[in-house]
Scaffold this active site. Structure first.
Site, PDB file in Angstrom:
ATOM      1  N   HIS A 102     -22.003  -1.598   7.015  1.00  0.00           N
ATOM      2  CA  HIS A 102     -21.165  -0.788   6.278  1.00  0.00           C
ATOM      3  C   HIS A 102     -21.430  -1.122   4.702  1.00  0.00           C
ATOM      4  O   HIS A 102     -21.798  -2.004   4.323  1.00  0.00           O
ATOM      5  CB  HIS A 102     -19.836  -1.189   6.750  1.00  0.00           C
ATOM      6  CG  HIS A 102     -18.918  -0.303   6.184  1.00  0.00           C
ATOM      7  ND1 HIS A 102     -18.222  -0.392   4.857  1.00  0.00           N
ATOM      8  CD2 HIS A 102     -18.111   0.802   6.767  1.00  0.00           C
ATOM      9  CE1 HIS A 102     -17.262   0.706   4.664  1.00  0.00           C
ATOM     10  NE2 HIS A 102     -17.229   1.275   5.713  1.00  0.00           N
ATOM     11  N   GLU A 174     -22.316   7.509   5.623  1.00  0.00           N
ATOM     12  CA  GLU A 174     -21.326   7.298   4.792  1.00  0.00           C
ATOM     13  C   GLU A 174     -21.603   7.375   3.465  1.00  0.00           C
ATOM     14  O   GLU A 174     -22.340   6.400   2.758  1.00  0.00           O
ATOM     15  CB  GLU A 174     -20.381   5.987   5.138  1.00  0.00           C
ATOM     16  CG  GLU A 174     -21.515   4.701   5.540  1.00  0.00           C
ATOM     17  CD  GLU A 174     -20.718   3.353   5.422  1.00  0.00           C
ATOM     18  OE1 GLU A 174     -19.410   3.503   5.661  1.00  0.00           O
ATOM     19  OE2 GLU A 174     -21.161   2.474   5.153  1.00  0.00           O
TER      20      GLU A 174
END
EC number: 5.3.1.1
Length: 261
Positions: A102, A174
């Protein structure tokens, strides 16, 4: 309609209390009945300390089996690594998924492409499924480096694993500049990068892997933008941050699967 099953993940990050997590878990479970579960895979990324509680709550809910639990990070080795959680511990606790790479892990904790790739390899070898996150910063996008950055992240993962291992990976694109900022890539911007990811995979892994791998979009996904994003051919679902902490908002995002039919 794509053969790839739509997948919506909630990333709860470092949020919640025992009370709020219980309310949220019950709300999410109530949102996904058996019919909806046939169309969309729903995963919740839970802080380590709350995972057993969430598993316990889901086991007692009528639709609990329709929700899969994910850890938000993991470490590659057992031993003298104070504060870390080894992938084998997740397997031991019957956690099926883990989120790796992430942007917050990359930015705040300085995890490199190679470290993320090693984590992906070790997690898959241990028997976990992985949501592997990739994406560019705002400075990189402005410098027209999006494809270069994403390719380097994909290459590191691909170099670490076998072609067969890709069946255990969901990719989450992302754009870092859109996470928690309220900014969102437009549906066309997101589709453009998702299409590039699939093209890269076709050229560097195989057409079969490229077509089978699900690619989520993550970055300020909310009830107002999810339907338009879901219409795009190469967007196979979402990795949702803030909106996943509200069961009603998360339900709306889960139901954006209707745009695929």
């Amino acid at each position: 309609m794509s053969a790839r099953k739509f997948v919506v993940g909630g990333n709860w990050k470092c949020n919640g209390t025992l009370a709020s997590i219980e309310t949220l878990t019950k709300g999410v479970a109530a949102s996904v009945d058996a019919e909806l579960a046939k169309k969309v895979e729903v995963i919740v990324g839970v802080p380590f300390i709350y995972i057993p509680k969430v598993q316990q709550i889901l086991a007692g809910e009528a639709n609990g089996a329709n929700i899969l639990v994910s850890a938000e990070n993991a470490w590659t080795k057992s031993g003298a690594y104070t504060g870390e959680v080894h992938v084998g511990m997740l397997v031991d606790c019957q956690v099926p998924y883990v989120i790796l790479g992430h942007s917050e892990r990359r930015q705040i904790f300085h995890e490199s492409n190679e470290q993320v790739a090693e984590k992906v390899k070790v997690a898959i070898d241990a028997g976990l499924k992985v949501i592997a996150c990739i994406g560019e910063t705002e400075a990189q996008r402005i410098a027209n480096q999006t494809e270069e950055v994403v390719a380097a992240q994909l290459k590191a993962i691909n170099n670490a694993i076998s072609k067969e291992a890709w069946k255990n990976i969901i990719l989450a694109y992302e754009p870092v500049w859109a996470i928690g900022t309220g900014k969102t890539a437009t549906p066309d911007q997101a589709q453009e990068v998702h299409q590039y990811i699939r093209k890269w995979m076709t050229e560097n892994i195989s057409k079969e892997v490229a077509e089978a791998t699900r690619i989520q979009y993550g970055g300020s996904v909310n009830p107002a933008n999810c339907n338009e994003l879901a219409k795009k051919a190469d967007i196979d679902g979402f990795l949702v941050g803030g909106a996943s902490l509200d069961a009603a908002k998360f339900k709306t995002i889960i139901n954006s699967v209707s745009e695929k039919f």
